[in-house]
Design an enzyme around this catalytic site. Structure first.
Site: not given
Length: 337
Positions: A138, A151, A155, A188
């Site tokens: 990402s 998060y 990543k 998503t």
């Protein structure tokens, strides 16, 4: 040539869309996720596309489950040719409002899930000295933003451990290749089931891309894995390179805009989330590949096409970074007046 492909996080979003595309090639696609309803839907998608599917329920935070999944896949489909790590979790909340258990869980899924998948794949690929591992990264793995500390940390960690592994494989002159596909904001279902303490409904930071755009990049990277990484979306290239040019300006810009850009105008109702248990469990609903932002999402990415050609990709990325940095500088000067 028909291949055996294993995908984590295959029940929804990017993993689900990628499974369908691998199915269109006639591949044997192993689908790893927790949610039963989503896995069953993914099996149907792959079958309709022309592939052969196998659903393997597993929580990527548990290495024993991931290793067991790999064993089951090879028993059913033969040697794994491609392993794609996609599964993740997140909590939308300020760091001060995130519990230690929540932070640990996000890290175990988002970061250690990739480590576990990579370990399970390598254990089977090394004796054959062939195989491809695709890490779905990402832009937030290079540039952290507010409200998603766990998060973003996961990543970032994926990039670090993958770089180390890539160097080791090159040192060993291995026939195994690992590459990263750095993603933009994608439409998503996660924004409907992520744990959130925000006052308003979470959303991807625009510009938003459809999961099929991301999936095409994953399939391309699986076939061309010698590149270290691919950028999907001009926003990804501009964000990563602008952060190298003007990181302090980005800090100020995101401090001012990062809260509102991650929320819609709608109030966030109380709802189930998927941090500990899948919302598409045995009694749940199959959410498919798409989220709720179809009307605002792009179905193509010019940057993805450009990224297939490294020199052109670098030129475009540098131009994007320069533009972004100039815009941030102007905004900073305007605020000081």
């Amino acid at each position: 040539m028909t291949q055996t492909v294993a995908i984590t996080g295959a029940s929804a979003g990017i993993g689900r869309a990628a499974a369908r595309l691998f199915g269109q090639r006639g591949d044997r696609v192993a689908l790893i996720a927790r949610g039963r309803a989503g896995l069953e839907g993914a099996v149907r998608d792959v079958g309709r596309a022309g592939g052969t599917a196998l659903a393997v329920p597993a929580d990527v935070a548990d290495f024993a489950q991931v290793d067991g999944a790999a064993k089951e896949i090879e028993a059913a489909f033969g040697p794994i040719d491609v392993w794609v790590n996609v599964a993740f979790a997140s909590v939308f909340a300020p760091f001060a409002e995130t519990t230690a258990d929540e932070f640990r869980r996000v890290t175990e899924v988002t970061y250690l899930g990739f480590v576990h998948g990579t370990m399970a794949a390598l254990a089977r690929m090394r004796p054959r000295d062939r195989g491809v591992i695709v890490q779905v990264g990402s832009a937030l793995g290079a540039r952290g933003i507010p409200l998603q500390a766990a998060y973003c940390g996961g990543k970032h960690a994926i990039n670090g451990f993958t770089e180390s592994l890539r160097c080791e494989l090159m040192h060993d002159k291995s026939g195994i290749h690992v590459t990263v596909v750095q993603m933009p904001a994608v439409n998503t279902p996660q924004f409907s089931w992520v744990r959130s303490r925000l006052p308003r409904h979470p959303q991807p930071v625009p510009p938003i891309y459809q999961p099929e755009v991301a999936a095409r990049a994953v399939v391309y990277a699986a076939g061309h894995p010698r590149r270290k990484q691919y950028f999907v979306g001009a926003s990804t290239a501009a964000t990563i390179l602008a952060n190298r040019v003007a990181p302090a300006l980005l800090d100020r810009y995101l401090a001012r805009t990062g809260y509102d850009s991650q929320q819609t105008r709608e109030r966030e109702p109380s709802r189930p989330d998927n941090l500990w248990e899948p919302v598409d469990g045995p009694r749940g609903e199959d959410h498919g590949a798409h989220g709720e932002f179809d009307d605002r999402s792009h179905g193509r990415s010019a940057q993805l096409l450009v990224s297939h050609h490294p020199v052109a990709a670098m030129a475009a990325a540098v131009a994007g970074a320069a533009t972004a940095a100039a815009g941030l500088a102007l905004a900073s000067r305007a605020r000081r007046r």
